[in-house]
Design a protein around this motif. Structure first.
Motif, PDB file in Angstrom:
ATOM      1  N   HIS A  44       3.390   0.413   9.193  1.00  0.00           N
ATOM      2  CA  HIS A  44       2.754   0.514   7.880  1.00  0.00           C
ATOM      3  C   HIS A  44       1.616   1.525   7.953  1.00  0.00           C
ATOM      4  O   HIS A  44       0.845   1.544   8.921  1.00  0.00           O
ATOM      5  N   ARG A  91      -1.225   1.812  -4.127  1.00  0.00           N
ATOM      6  CA  ARG A  91      -0.777   1.122  -2.917  1.00  0.00           C
ATOM      7  C   ARG A  91      -1.751   1.281  -1.758  1.00  0.00           C
ATOM      8  O   ARG A  91      -1.487   0.793  -0.662  1.00  0.00           O
ATOM      9  N   SER A 122       6.670   2.316   7.651  1.00  0.00           N
ATOM     10  CA  SER A 122       7.594   1.264   7.229  1.00  0.00           C
ATOM     11  C   SER A 122       6.825   0.206   6.449  1.00  0.00           C
ATOM     12  O   SER A 122       5.607   0.088   6.576  1.00  0.00           O
ATOM     13  N   ILE A 123       7.555  -0.551   5.622  1.00  0.00           N
ATOM     14  CA  ILE A 123       6.941  -1.643   4.867  1.00  0.00           C
ATOM     15  C   ILE A 123       7.880  -2.834   4.834  1.00  0.00           C
ATOM     16  O   ILE A 123       9.054  -2.746   5.224  1.00  0.00           O
ATOM     17  N   VAL A 127       4.341  -4.460  -0.302  1.00  0.00           N
ATOM     18  CA  VAL A 127       3.961  -3.129   0.168  1.00  0.00           C
ATOM     19  C   VAL A 127       2.537  -3.083   0.690  1.00  0.00           C
ATOM     20  O   VAL A 127       2.168  -2.192   1.467  1.00  0.00           O
ATOM     21  N   ALA A 134       7.464  -4.969  10.474  1.00  0.00           N
ATOM     22  CA  ALA A 134       8.215  -4.101   9.559  1.00  0.00           C
ATOM     23  C   ALA A 134       8.998  -3.115  10.410  1.00  0.00           C
ATOM     24  O   ALA A 134       8.546  -1.999  10.660  1.00  0.00           O
ATOM     25  N   GLY A 136      11.680  -1.213  10.089  1.00  0.00           N
ATOM     26  CA  GLY A 136      12.006   0.100   9.522  1.00  0.00           C
ATOM     27  C   GLY A 136      13.008   0.883  10.336  1.00  0.00           C
ATOM     28  O   GLY A 136      12.858   2.094  10.530  1.00  0.00           O
ATOM     29  N   ASP A 139      15.100   2.799   7.567  1.00  0.00           N
ATOM     30  CA  ASP A 139      14.147   3.382   6.627  1.00  0.00           C
ATOM     31  C   ASP A 139      12.756   3.403   7.252  1.00  0.00           C
ATOM     32  O   ASP A 139      11.974   2.487   7.006  1.00  0.00           O
ATOM     33  N   GLU A 172       5.843   5.505   1.882  1.00  0.00           N
ATOM     34  CA  GLU A 172       5.996   4.269   1.114  1.00  0.00           C
ATOM     35  C   GLU A 172       4.787   3.999   0.210  1.00  0.00           C
ATOM     36  O   GLU A 172       4.879   3.217  -0.730  1.00  0.00           O
ATOM     37  N   GLN A 304      16.275  -3.069   3.107  1.00  0.00           N
ATOM     38  CA  GLN A 304      15.192  -2.166   2.723  1.00  0.00           C
ATOM     39  C   GLN A 304      14.028  -2.967   2.158  1.00  0.00           C
ATOM     40  O   GLN A 304      14.216  -3.814   1.286  1.00  0.00           O
ATOM     41  N   HIS A 305      12.817  -2.695   2.672  1.00  0.00           N
ATOM     42  CA  HIS A 305      11.590  -3.255   2.102  1.00  0.00           C
ATOM     43  C   HIS A 305      11.663  -4.788   2.013  1.00  0.00           C
ATOM     44  O   HIS A 305      11.275  -5.384   1.006  1.00  0.00           O
ATOM     45  N   GLN A 306      12.152  -5.400   3.080  1.00  0.00           N
ATOM     46  CA  GLN A 306      12.313  -6.855   3.102  1.00  0.00           C
ATOM     47  C   GLN A 306      11.584  -7.445   4.313  1.00  0.00           C
ATOM     48  O   GLN A 306      11.526  -6.826   5.386  1.00  0.00           O
TER      49      GLN A 306
END
Length: 450
Positions: A44, A91, A122-123, A127, A134, A136, A139, A172, A304-306
């Motif tokens: 992150h 963000r 990564s996130i 976010v 994370a 990633g 992604d 991100e 993604q983004h989870q």
């Protein structure tokens, strides 16, 4: 009609550029890179910049070390640069330092650049959560692995253009890493021939288990984002909506991919990015530079983004199990071949002019290009999108195409190097009017002559 000068026999015999001989991208090396990046726990952008083992700082330091090792292996052909700036936004309301890690391979032409990039940050589902794991993996550790592999292989060769291998942060949070490099490039006066953004490029299995392992999507804009209203109206009048510089780049990538045995098909997506979404190439589009985004053919949004978890037997999270490294190696091969072609080619012609209204013939003209030994004139019926015919031209910067009406066809020109490497195709528009002849001096009177 103009007589076309004969081209060197070798150039006529090799219409397609052959990239320099090099190793095939290694799935094992790509996997090792993704595995290492995942091991930093989170990347992150607002995570620790100083922790030696966890967070964005450790990941960026490791990446810089990789570039340094590649540079050492090639005798100093690759140098490392780290650029940073503080960004603030929804963000990152308190602000965050965004840093890009660059590997720079200098070419013989100091003014021309090609860029390949991916983002390291990564996130998770929130976010703003900079502490949760994370991974990633796809992604976008996949994109960073591709960039490092490209640097390893292309650093063994010399090119005309400088190649910049870019690892972005802050994607991100607001596409800030791409913005940072684009603004840096503008301030330094870089002429960017192409920018290849690789974001989510390592998976062959999409949402619901659909498997698409035979193609990759390449997103590109048609008309340039930085066009003035006058330029946009001119493009509309001339029919060039599908032939802006970024679309020309996507079409070139498609042709490059076709020449790779056992590789992937390129699906040229005719929009700048996925619907309602964006990537780090957008800042380069804003500058008017040719830029595209590579993304897998079928995305898996559960990865993604989870937050990493399992619910009702369903797995969530961007873990390494979702990455297909054979697929990633094929996407990497397309990037490498494209970079090699464009870095070895001359620059694209600045403009291409057409004249031939009210005629069955058309005259195509263009300014000369440094390092070009020849040119290739392309054309196609204007109800199609792919160039279907071409003519080589050497020793001249214009040619006449007989019985090819300008009303019914589109035209473009690429510059060609001695080894056959072609620039992007520059789309043809109305030729600029001829400059007015200087007025004749008045005849002096008899009194003036005395």
């Amino acid at each position: 009609m103009q007589i076309i000068p004969l081209l060197p026999l070798a150039l006529l015999a090799a219409p397609a550029f052959a990239a320099p001989a090099q190793e095939v991208p290694s799935p094992e090396r790509l996997k090792a890179t993704v595995t290492r990046l995942v091991a930093f726990g989170t990347r992150h952008t607002a995570s620790s910049r100083t922790d030696p083992v966890r967070g964005i700082g450790a990941a960026r330091n490791w990446t810089a070390t990789q570039f340094a090792g590649i540079g050492k292996a090639c005798g100093g052909c690759l140098t490392v640069e780290r650029i940073d700036r503080k960004f603030t936004g929804p963000r990152a309301p308190a602000g965050v330092i965004v840093e890009d890690v660059l590997g720079i391979q200098r070419g013989s032409d100091p003014d021309r650049y090609v860029i390949v990039g991916g983002h390291i940050d990564s996130i998770v589902g929130d976010v703003m959560d900079a502490n949760a794991d994370a991974p990633g993996a796809n992604d976008d550790a996949s994109g960073v692995a591709l960039v490092l592999e490209a640097a390893r292989l292309l650093s063994k060769h010399k090119f005309k253009a400088t190649i910049v291998y870019a690892v972005f942060s802050g994607e991100e949070q607001g596409l800030w890493g791409g913005t940072l490099l684009a603004e840096t490039a503008k301030a330094r006066g870089w002429h960017i021939d192409a920018m290849l953004n690789n974001d989510i490029v390592g998976s062959s299995v999409g949402q619901g288990g659909v498997r698409v392992a035979d193609r990759v999507r390449v997103f590109s804009e048609g008309a340039r984002a930085d066009e003035s209203l006058t330029e946009a109206m001119t493009r509309r009048a001339e029919g060039g909506e599908d032939d802006g510089s970024s679309r020309a780049l996507a079409k070139a990538i498609d042709l490059v991919a076709e020449a790779i045995p056992g590789g992937l098909d390129v699906k040229v997506e005719r929009r700048p990015d996925r619907f309602g979404r964006g990537g780090d190439h957008e800042a380069f589009l804003a500058l008017g530079s040719p830029a595209v985004r590579f993304t897998v053919a079928a995305e898996n949004w559960d990865r993604q983004h989870q937050y990493v978890r399992t619910e009702n037997g369903r797995s969530y999270g961007d873990t390494i199990e979702g990455v297909d490294f054979d697929y990633l190696s094929k996407v990497t091969a397309i990037n490498i071949a494209t970079l090699a072609r464009l870095a070895d080619a001359p620059a694209a012609p600045m403009r291409v002019g057409l004249s031939g209204a009210l005629s069955r013939d058309v005259t195509v003209s263009w300014p000369s290009v440094a390092d070009a030994v020849a040119y290739k004139v392309y054309w196609r019926p204007n109800d199609t999108v792919a160039w279907s015919a071409s003519r080589p031209v050497a020793g001249a910067t214009s040619t006449v195409l007989a019985d090819t009406p300008v009303d019914d066809n589109f035209f473009g020109v690429a510059a060609v190097a001695a080894d056959g490497a072609e620039s992007l195709v520059t789309f043809g528009g109305r030729a600029p009017p001829a400059p007015p002849r200087p007025a004749a001096a008045p005849t002096p009177s008899l009194a003036q002559r005395q």
